[in-house]
Design a protein around this motif. Structure first.
Motif, PDB file in Angstrom:
ATOM      1  N   ASP A 277      38.068  34.011 -10.305  1.00 18.64           N
ATOM      2  CA  ASP A 277      36.565  34.146 -10.271  1.00 18.64           C
ATOM      3  C   ASP A 277      36.054  32.767 -10.605  1.00 18.64           C
ATOM      4  OD1 ASP A 277      36.786  33.664 -13.120  1.00 18.64           O
ATOM      5  OD2 ASP A 277      36.510  35.452 -13.647  1.00 18.64           O
ATOM      6  N   LYS A 278      34.489  32.772 -10.512  1.00 19.58           N
ATOM      7  CA  LYS A 278      33.728  31.512 -10.479  1.00 19.58           C
ATOM      8  C   LYS A 278      33.998  30.797 -12.045  1.00 19.58           C
ATOM      9  CE  LYS A 278      30.158  33.099  -7.371  1.00 19.58           C
ATOM     10  NZ  LYS A 278      28.894  33.367  -6.906  1.00 19.58           N
ATOM     11  N   ASN A 279      34.223  31.528 -12.918  1.00 23.07           N
ATOM     12  CA  ASN A 279      34.462  30.878 -14.179  1.00 23.07           C
ATOM     13  C   ASN A 279      35.744  29.981 -14.168  1.00 23.07           C
ATOM     14  OD1 ASN A 279      33.880  30.128 -16.845  1.00 23.07           O
ATOM     15  ND2 ASN A 279      35.393  31.716 -17.452  1.00 23.07           N
TER      16      ASN A 279
ATOM     17  N   THR B  13      30.717  26.664  -6.989  1.00 21.90           N
ATOM     18  CA  THR B  13      30.932  28.111  -6.660  1.00 21.90           C
ATOM     19  C   THR B  13      30.753  28.741  -5.434  1.00 21.90           C
ATOM     20  OG1 THR B  13      28.562  28.703  -7.047  1.00 21.90           O
ATOM     21  CG2 THR B  13      29.816  28.553  -8.914  1.00 21.90           C
ATOM     22  N   GLN B  14      30.349  27.565  -4.330  1.00 18.82           N
ATOM     23  CA  GLN B  14      30.260  27.824  -2.911  1.00 18.82           C
ATOM     24  C   GLN B  14      31.367  27.788  -2.133  1.00 18.82           C
ATOM     25  OE1 GLN B  14      27.071  29.386  -2.080  1.00 18.82           O
ATOM     26  NE2 GLN B  14      26.600  29.125  -4.259  1.00 18.82           N
TER      27      GLN B  14
ATOM     28  N   GLU C 284      37.482  29.256 -11.660  1.00 21.14           N
ATOM     29  CA  GLU C 284      37.233  28.045 -10.560  1.00 21.14           C
ATOM     30  C   GLU C 284      36.795  26.929 -11.381  1.00 21.14           C
ATOM     31  OE1 GLU C 284      36.970  30.550  -6.394  1.00 21.14           O
ATOM     32  OE2 GLU C 284      35.239  29.640  -7.380  1.00 21.14           O
ATOM     33  N   ARG C 285      35.574  27.130 -12.065  1.00 19.07           N
ATOM     34  CA  ARG C 285      35.021  26.002 -12.834  1.00 19.07           C
ATOM     35  C   ARG C 285      35.973  25.422 -13.716  1.00 19.07           C
ATOM     36  NH1 ARG C 285      30.531  29.660 -13.044  1.00 19.07           N
ATOM     37  NH2 ARG C 285      28.907  29.213 -11.813  1.00 19.07           N
TER      38      ARG C 285
ATOM     39  N   ARG D 241      40.754  29.310  -2.371  1.00 20.59           N
ATOM     40  CA  ARG D 241      40.621  30.898  -2.666  1.00 20.59           C
ATOM     41  C   ARG D 241      41.627  31.587  -1.630  1.00 20.59           C
ATOM     42  NH1 ARG D 241      33.985  31.336  -2.585  1.00 20.59           N
ATOM     43  NH2 ARG D 241      33.763  30.312  -5.123  1.00 20.59           N
TER      44      ARG D 241
ATOM     45  N   ASP E 133      27.677  22.172  -7.175  1.00 24.30           N
ATOM     46  CA  ASP E 133      28.019  23.465  -7.173  1.00 24.30           C
ATOM     47  C   ASP E 133      29.388  24.132  -6.493  1.00 24.30           C
ATOM     48  OD1 ASP E 133      27.862  26.461  -7.468  1.00 24.30           O
ATOM     49  OD2 ASP E 133      26.256  26.566  -6.311  1.00 24.30           O
TER      50      ASP E 133
END
Length: 211
Positions: free
Chosen positions: A137-139, A162-163, A141-142, A122, A160
Motif C-alpha cells: 500500500d501507499k504507506n 503515491t502516484q 511504499e513510502r 507495483r 509525491d
C-alpha cells in the motif's frame, strides 16, 4: 586520532571534511559522484584515498572506489555491520535490481540514469505469487522508498511517491550486493531469487542479510 596518524595535515577545515565524508560513508554505505549531496564527499575521498583507506582499515573495512561509475563503497572484512532486511524489504530490493537490469539492458546505457515508475514497481510485485503476501500500500511504499534512499540506492524524482507515474532513479549502487558477473547471469540470478520467494518455503517475515 588525526594528529597521531598524520593523515590529512593540521587544517581544521580538512579535518572537518574528513570527518563528514567518513561518517557519511559509514552511515549511508555508498557515496556517489553524480548525487548532489554526496559529490563533494566523493571527490574528497577519492583525492585522499590512501588516508581514508588507512583509517577504515583500522575499523575493519576496505574502501572500494569505482571511478567508472562514480561510486565509493565499504566492505567489512569480518562480515559484520551488514544491513538486515525483512523478507518484504528483500523482495522489494530484488525487484529494484531486476528493474535496473532490465532498464539498463533496454536502454543500452551504462546505468548512469536508470529510472522506473512507481507503477512498474507495483506491477513487478503484484505478479509475484507469494504465500502470506504483504500488501503493497501507499504507506509501505513510502517506507521502502525512504529506506533505500537512506542508503543511496535510489532517489524519487517527484515529492509525491503515491502516484503511479512518479519516477524513481535507481543508482548503480544497487548492483554492489551482487558479484561482478555478466549481465545475463545477474538478470537470471535475481529472477531465480524472486522465484524462491514465490515457492513459499519460508512464510515467516524473517530478517535477511544483504551482501
Amino acid at each position: 586520532m588525526f594528529e597521531k596518524l598524520e593523515i590529512i595535515g593540521s587544517s581544521n577545515s580538512q579535518k572537518e571534511k574528513f570527518s563528514k565524508a567518513a561518517n557519511n560513508l559509514l552511515n549511508h554505505c555508498f557515496i556517489l559522484k553524480k548525487k548532489e549531496d554526496t559529490r563533494l564527499d566523493y571527490i574528497f575521498i577519492k583525492d585522499n584515498r590512501d588516508q581514508f583507506a588507512l583509517v577504515f582499515d583500522l575499523l575493519g573495512y576496505d574502501i572500494r572506489i569505482d571511478e567508472d561509475i562514480g561510486l565509493i563503497s565499504i566492505l567489512n572484512r569480518n562480515g559484520t555491520g551488514r544491513l538486515q532486511f525483512t523478507k518484504f524489504e528483500s523482495i522489494m530490493f530484488l525487484i529494484l535490481k531486476l528493474l535496473y537490469l532490465e532498464k539498463r539492458n533496454d536502454l543500452s546505457t551504462n546505468g548512469d540514469n536508470v529510472t522506473v515508475t512507481i507503477q512498474e514497481i507495483r506491477d513487478k510485485y503484484n505478479v509475484l505469487k507469494l504465500k502470506n503476501k504483504q500488501k503493497l500500500d501507499k504507506n509501505s511504499e513510502r517506507q521502502i522508498i525512504a529506506l533505500f534512499k537512506r542508503y543511496n540506492l535510489i532517489k524519487n524524482l517527484s515529492a509525491d511517491i503515491t502516484q503511479g507515474d512518479t519516477r524513481i532513479e535507481i543508482y548503480p549502487s544497487i548492483m554492489i550486493a551482487i558479484p561482478n558477473e555478466g549481465i545475463t547471469h545477474l538478470y537470471e540470478s535475481v529472477k531465480d531469487r524472486l522465484t524462491e520467494y514465490e515457492g513459499g518455503e519460508d512464510d515467516a517475515d524473517t530478517d535477511e542479510e544483504t551482501e
